[in-house]
Scaffold this motif. Structure first.
Motif, PDB file in Angstrom:
ATOM      1  N   ALA A  11       0.868  -1.181   0.000  1.00 51.34           N
ATOM      2  CA  ALA A  11       0.000   0.000   0.000  1.00 51.34           C
ATOM      3  C   ALA A  11       0.902   1.227   0.000  1.00 51.34           C
ATOM      4  N   ASP A  12       0.485   2.260  -0.730  1.00 50.26           N
ATOM      5  CA  ASP A  12       1.279   3.488  -0.820  1.00 50.26           C
ATOM      6  C   ASP A  12       1.489   4.146   0.544  1.00 50.26           C
ATOM      7  N   TRP A  13       0.527   4.020   1.441  1.00 52.91           N
ATOM      8  CA  TRP A  13       0.585   4.673   2.745  1.00 52.91           C
ATOM      9  C   TRP A  13       1.400   3.882   3.776  1.00 52.91           C
ATOM     10  N   CYS A  14       1.866   2.705   3.420  1.00 52.47           N
ATOM     11  CA  CYS A  14       2.532   1.779   4.345  1.00 52.47           C
ATOM     12  C   CYS A  14       4.031   2.090   4.455  1.00 52.47           C
ATOM     13  N   GLY A  15       4.482   2.460   5.643  1.00 55.18           N
ATOM     14  CA  GLY A  15       5.889   2.767   5.876  1.00 55.18           C
ATOM     15  C   GLY A  15       6.820   1.600   5.561  1.00 55.18           C
TER      16      GLY A  15
END
Length: 147
Positions: free
Chosen positions: A68-72
């Motif tokens: 996911a793009d938001w996943c660090g």
């Protein structure tokens, strides 16, 4: 899984075995009339279920990155994924879990990043969380050498 899909996969496996045997008999070289199959040097962005199946069936070993793009941790893993695509014999596919929720669910991605390794069209390894490049290379090598 349907019997026709199993039959198709068995035929693909047999074809790949014949191609490998022919390559070995030719001293490791492809014959002049035989097309070279190359593994992409960049990750393949999966566009949907049918595209995913095409990629899995077109390559002997495929590392699938559910991200996911938001996943660090996914962002931290990105350079490793790109390096594996460039350096390893495996194809690397990326599945955006937000865009392809059903596919991610079918892949068993309950957390991100989830990495699923396919060999001969079948899932053989699954990891959750950021992995080191060495760990992922080991998985790929273990299943690449079984071909």
């Amino acid at each position: 899984m349907s019997d026709s899909l199993e039959d198709e996969r068995a035929q693909i496996r047999e074809q790949k075995k014949r191609e490998l045997q022919q390559r070995l008999e030719n001293g490791g070289e492809l014959g002049a009339d035989e097309p070279a199959t190359t593994t992409p040097s960049e990750p393949i962005s999966i566009k949907g279920q049918s595209h995913f199946e095409e990629v899995i069936n077109a390559h002997t070993v495929v590392l699938v990155d559910c991200y996911a793009d938001w996943c660090g941790p996914c962002q931290m893993l990105e350079p490793t994924i790109e390096a594996l695509a460039e350096e390893s014999d495996a194809a690397v596919a990326k599945v955006d879990v937000d865009q392809h929720q059903v596919l991610a669910q079918q892949l068993g991605a309950q957390g991100v990043p989830t990495l699923v390794l396919y060999a001969d069209g079948e899932p053989v390894e699954r990891t959750v969380g950021a992995q080191t490049k060495g760990q992922l290379e080991g998985l790929i090598e273990r299943h690449s050498s079984q071909q």
